[in-house]
Design a protein around this motif. Sequence first.
Motif, PDB file in Angstrom:
ATOM      1  N   ARG A  76       0.830  -1.209   0.000  1.00  0.00           N
ATOM      2  CA  ARG A  76       0.000   0.000   0.000  1.00  0.00           C
ATOM      3  C   ARG A  76       0.863   1.257   0.000  1.00  0.00           C
ATOM      4  NH1 ARG A  76      -2.893  -3.905   2.515  1.00  0.00           N
ATOM      5  NH2 ARG A  76      -5.039  -4.130   1.776  1.00  0.00           N
ATOM      6  N   PRO A  77       0.266   2.393  -0.363  1.00  0.00           N
ATOM      7  CA  PRO A  77       1.032   3.639  -0.464  1.00  0.00           C
ATOM      8  C   PRO A  77       1.623   4.112   0.861  1.00  0.00           C
ATOM      9  CG  PRO A  77      -1.075   3.849  -1.590  1.00  0.00           C
ATOM     10  CD  PRO A  77      -1.114   2.570  -0.840  1.00  0.00           C
ATOM     11  N   ASN A  78       1.148   3.563   1.988  1.00  0.00           N
ATOM     12  CA  ASN A  78       1.733   3.932   3.286  1.00  0.00           C
ATOM     13  C   ASN A  78       2.805   2.941   3.723  1.00  0.00           C
ATOM     14  OD1 ASN A  78       0.205   1.707   3.920  1.00  0.00           O
ATOM     15  ND2 ASN A  78      -1.047   2.719   5.493  1.00  0.00           N
ATOM     16  N   GLY A  79       3.161   1.986   2.824  1.00  0.00           N
ATOM     17  CA  GLY A  79       4.207   1.021   3.132  1.00  0.00           C
ATOM     18  C   GLY A  79       3.725  -0.236   3.826  1.00  0.00           C
ATOM     19  N   GLN A  80       2.425  -0.326   4.095  1.00  0.00           N
ATOM     20  CA  GLN A  80       1.893  -1.523   4.737  1.00  0.00           C
ATOM     21  C   GLN A  80       1.824  -2.675   3.733  1.00  0.00           C
ATOM     22  OE1 GLN A  80       1.136  -1.815   8.106  1.00  0.00           O
ATOM     23  NE2 GLN A  80       2.138   0.196   8.144  1.00  0.00           N
ATOM     24  N   VAL A  81       2.144  -3.872   4.224  1.00  0.00           N
ATOM     25  CA  VAL A  81       2.107  -5.075   3.394  1.00  0.00           C
ATOM     26  C   VAL A  81       1.118  -6.050   4.006  1.00  0.00           C
ATOM     27  CG1 VAL A  81       3.419  -7.050   2.527  1.00  0.00           C
ATOM     28  CG2 VAL A  81       4.494  -4.797   2.646  1.00  0.00           C
ATOM     29  N   SER A  82       0.227  -6.582   3.196  1.00  0.00           N
ATOM     30  CA  SER A  82      -0.682  -7.641   3.644  1.00  0.00           C
ATOM     31  C   SER A  82      -0.557  -8.814   2.691  1.00  0.00           C
ATOM     32  CB  SER A  82      -2.128  -7.142   3.703  1.00  0.00           C
ATOM     33  OG  SER A  82      -2.557  -6.706   2.425  1.00  0.00           O
TER      34      SER A  82
END
Length: 200
Positions: A107-113
Motif C-alpha cells: 500500500r502507499p503507506n508502506g503496509q504489506v498484507s
Amino acid sequence: MRAPRTLRTALIAAGVTTALGVSAAGAFAAHTPATANVPTMAQHAKAKRVYVKTVKLADQVSRAKVYKTGENRYEAEIWAKDAKYGTLYTQGMPTNAQHNGLHFTLRPNGQVSSWVERAEPKPEQAVERVLIGTSTLADGSTTAKIFRLTADHYEADVFADGKRLDTLVADGRAAYGENNGLHVALHPDGKLASWVDEAR
C-alpha cells in the motif's frame, strides 16, 4: 555523450513498467491499477531508499523487505530462503501480486498484507464393495461375506443366526476377530481363515 543506462536502472525501468522486478529465482504475476501514477525512471534513479521494516508473509516462509523511496512511494522486495523473487513498487495506490498461490499487497503507506490460497480438498471417491464370496466358518454355523474394495483392501461381514456380528477390514494388513472361541482372520489378498478353540 549520454552515459549508458546501468543494469540497475534497466531493471528498475522494467519493474516500473510491470510493477514487478524479476529475478532468476522466479517471477510474480503483478497487477497495478490502470490509473496509478507510475514514477518515471529519473524519479526512481534519484530516490533515496530508506529501509523501513521486514514483514513475514502468510506462507510463513517468504519475507517482504519494505523501503521508502519518497512521499507515498514504497518498494517491497520479496524474499524466500535467501532468494529474491521480485520487487513491488507503489506510488499513491496499492500494488497487488501473487506467486504460487501467495498473494500480497503493498500500500502507499508502506503496509504489506498477504494471504495464501488454500487448495480445495479433493472429494473422496466412493469405493464400491464387490461381493466375491461367502464362506462357512470353522464352527459350522457362522458365515462370512467377503468383499473386495481395492487390490489389497478386503472386508468380511461375519454373521451368526442371521445377525451381523462384526466387519473385519484388511487394508494392507491382516484383520482378526474372535467370538465365543471362534477365531477369524482376513488377509489383505482376500483369503479368509477360521478356527475354534479346542475344548479343554
